[in-house]
Scaffold this motif. Structure first.
Motif: not given
Length: 241
Positions: A169-172, A178-179, A191-193, A196-198
């Motif tokens: 989640g922090n990466i997302v 970062g725009g 993909i990452l979010s 993270s949700a899972l």
């Protein structure tokens, strides 16, 4: 330690934290819902950029949705964190009464373990491990050290899923701040979010089970302070619940 059991301080006694645990559980569920909502907003932003990359109105709409859901998610997380830490503080108080065993951290770390960088990746788990160990009716009241008691699979599973969800989640979040504006970047965010949700959902379910488990342990254990354990003094009987 004196041979006679000491009277507990007048401002200190056991308390049932079932209501606070229920409130924390409900807010954890809200956080889970907002996590999926933000994952959907990442997907929506990706699809909007992919299909309507030259339409500034649609892109602005997607940004508004993403920003609004991000604010709601942050507020839900803050509320859940506050209530959960208050609950954790209170069950730690009970745990200190049940067992004389030394906790690995002072009570201030019930909060500090979550907000101090780096150590927040493992200190909170150890705080919870000690609370579970001290609350367990099988732990003798005169146990001297709680860190010698093995942690439970439930705490391990809860913590590992939480850390994975937190890191992804922090990466997302860094990508959003970062725009990220390229299709490829937004695809990575989606993909990452979703990952993270899972993992956040798994951590939420396990967290609610953990809250119930600690409440069960503290309910089953006689409400007798460790220094009075074994003493036949009516003054140490638990209050009616």
């Amino acid at each position: 330690m004196p041979s006679q059991a000491q009277q507990p301080p007048l401002d200190r006694w056991f308390s049932s934290e079932r209501t606070m645990g229920l409130a924390a559980s409900i807010l954890i569920g809200v956080v889970t819902a907002t996590t999926w909502a933000t994952a959907w907003s990442d997907w929506y932003s990706f699809q909007t950029l992919k299909k309507y990359g030259d339409d500034p109105d649609r892109l602005a709409e997607a940004d508004l949705i993403s920003g609004s859901l991000g604010i709601v998610a942050a507020l839900a997380l803050l509320a859940a964190a506050v209530v959960f830490i208050v609950w954790l503080w209170r069950v730690r108080w009970n745990a200190e009464m049940f067992c004389r065993g030394e906790h690995r951290f002072t009570r201030g770390w019930v909060l500090g373990s979550w907000i101090c960088p780096v150590v927040n990746l493992w200190y909170p788990k150890q705080v919870v491990d000690d609370i579970v160990a001290a609350s367990d009716p099988r732990t003798p009241p005169q146990t001297l050290s709680l860190k010698t008691i093995p942690g439970t699979q439930l705490v391990w599973a809860w913590w590992l899923t939480w850390v994975v969800g937190l890191v992804t989640g922090n990466i997302v979040q860094r990508g959003v701040l970062g725009g990220a504006t390229e299709v490829g970047q937004l695809r990575t965010n989606v993909i990452l979010s979703s990952i993270s949700a899972l993992f956040t959902t798994a951590a939420a379910v396990l967290g609610v089970v953990l809250i119930q488990r600690i409440d069960e342990l503290q309910t089953r254990r006689p409400w007798v302070p460790w220094w009075a354990a074994g003493q036949q003094q009516t003054g140490f009987q638990p209050p009616a619940r």
